[in-house]
Design a protein around this motif. Structure first.
Motif, PDB file in Angstrom:
ATOM      1  N   ARG A  96       0.833  -1.203   0.000  1.00 45.58           N
ATOM      2  CA  ARG A  96       0.000   0.000   0.000  1.00 45.58           C
ATOM      3  C   ARG A  96       0.869   1.254   0.000  1.00 45.58           C
ATOM      4  O   ARG A  96       0.611   2.220  -0.727  1.00 45.58           O
ATOM      5  CB  ARG A  96      -0.927  -0.036   1.215  1.00 45.58           C
ATOM      6  CG  ARG A  96      -2.074   0.961   1.154  1.00 45.58           C
ATOM      7  CD  ARG A  96      -3.135   0.624   2.171  1.00 45.58           C
ATOM      8  NE  ARG A  96      -3.886  -0.565   1.766  1.00 45.58           N
ATOM      9  CZ  ARG A  96      -3.881  -1.717   2.427  1.00 45.58           C
ATOM     10  NH1 ARG A  96      -3.164  -1.841   3.523  1.00 45.58           N
ATOM     11  NH2 ARG A  96      -4.580  -2.729   2.000  1.00 45.58           N
ATOM     12  N   ASP A  97       1.909   1.257   0.835  1.00 46.31           N
ATOM     13  CA  ASP A  97       2.803   2.421   0.908  1.00 46.31           C
ATOM     14  C   ASP A  97       3.561   2.623  -0.398  1.00 46.31           C
ATOM     15  O   ASP A  97       3.693   3.754  -0.884  1.00 46.31           O
ATOM     16  CB  ASP A  97       3.797   2.251   2.058  1.00 46.31           C
ATOM     17  CG  ASP A  97       3.132   2.315   3.423  1.00 46.31           C
ATOM     18  OD1 ASP A  97       1.974   2.778   3.510  1.00 46.31           O
ATOM     19  OD2 ASP A  97       3.757   1.874   4.408  1.00 46.31           O
ATOM     20  N   ASP A 100       1.290   3.945  -3.233  1.00 47.19           N
ATOM     21  CA  ASP A 100       0.424   5.071  -2.874  1.00 47.19           C
ATOM     22  C   ASP A 100       0.308   6.097  -4.001  1.00 47.19           C
ATOM     23  O   ASP A 100      -0.760   6.649  -4.236  1.00 47.19           O
ATOM     24  CB  ASP A 100       0.953   5.739  -1.604  1.00 47.19           C
ATOM     25  CG  ASP A 100       0.085   6.896  -1.158  1.00 47.19           C
ATOM     26  OD1 ASP A 100      -1.141   6.697  -1.049  1.00 47.19           O
ATOM     27  OD2 ASP A 100       0.609   7.994  -0.932  1.00 47.19           O
TER      28      ASP A 100
END
Length: 282
Positions: A96-97, A100
């Motif tokens: 997810r990071d 992003d």
């Protein structure tokens, strides 16, 4: 720098297919490719349970995996901009990071090692259940032939889903098949209701055309066909995916509990015969 295409790898055959698909996509879209491998974060946070030499060995192996992946990509596509990242963090959070600010995230259908949970129903499904960018799960036939298939729900705004599908069809010089499946028809007949099947199909086709018509001016050269199918949407999309290079569906999250992937997208991921792109809900 334009938004990259991010791909998660773990050394499995499935993740290698995802890597090759992502590299081809990055080259076609003229975007950078960012390759990510995660290490289990708990050994770094609980050194008493994992000898230091073991974590160092895992780190070295992770770097070797990334280096080899980058070299394989550049061997076929030397002009492609390729970066890598080794992250010691829980897999879903790391992905997810790292994605992003990406254009899209690409994952294999299952995995091992740093992606030990990447079975259908685990990491891949968790990422597709709460996407902030399109999530492509690479499975089935990953060939460069066939049409783009997009499944739409006429009760929801399908603009983002159709826009992604039309752009993909334009880039691949492929036909776009817009599929709407309506299972209620059979249910009404079984319940004894009088149904004008021909009129229902005409009405649904008109609504389907209205859904993608506003976007046609942006992609005038894409050959678009629409198909109204009177059966369960998962069955309809799975069958359509047999002759497709990519199936595009909307995430359609459920919000009354923990984020969960909509049942149609969930079923499509499990049963599709080609890569599946899950587009965030708008």
């Amino acid at each position: 720098m334009s938004e990259p295409i991010v791909v998660g790898i773990d050394g499995s055959e499935e993740s290698d297919h995802a890597l090759q698909w992502a590299a081809a996509e990055a080259a076609l879209r003229e975007r950078p490719l960012h390759i990510v491998h995660t290490l289990e974060s708990w050994p770094y946070k609980a050194p008493l349970f994992k000898p230091a030499e073991s974590t160092e060995r895992m780190t070295r192996a992770g770097h070797r995996l990334l280096t080899a992946a980058r070299e394989r990509v550049l061997e076929r596509r030397p002009a492609l901009e390729v970066t890598t990242a080794l992250v010691a963090e829980e897999t879903s959070q790391a992905l997810r990071d790292q994605s992003d600010k990406a254009f899209e995230l690409v994952l294999g259908s299952r995995g091992r090692g740093g992606f030990a949970g990447m079975l259908l129903g685990s990491t891949s499904l968790r990422m597709a259940a709460r996407p902030t960018v399109p999530v492509v799960i690479v499975r089935g036939d990953t060939g460069d032939r066939g049409e783009i298939v997009v499944g739409i729900d006429l009760l929801r705004d399908s603009g983002a889903v159709l826009d992604y599908a039309l752009e993909a069809a334009a880039l691949h010089d492929a036909r776009l098949r817009v599929v709407h499946a309506w299972q209620t028809f059979g249910t009404l007949i079984e319940a004894g209701y009088a149904v004008d099947a021909e009129q229902i199909e005409l009405d649904l086709r008109a609504q389907t055309i209205d859904a993608y018509k506003p976007l046609r001016t942006e992609y005038p050269r894409v050959d678009v066909v629409d198909e109204i199918i009177m059966e369960h949407p998962v069955t309809a999309l799975s069958n359509a995916s047999r002759n497709a290079r990519l199936l595009v569906v909307g995430a359609h999250q459920r919000h009354w509990s923990a984020p969960r992937l909509g049942s149609i997208a969930h079923g499509a991921i499990h049963h599709a015969r080609c890569p599946v792109a899950v587009i965030p809900s708008t």
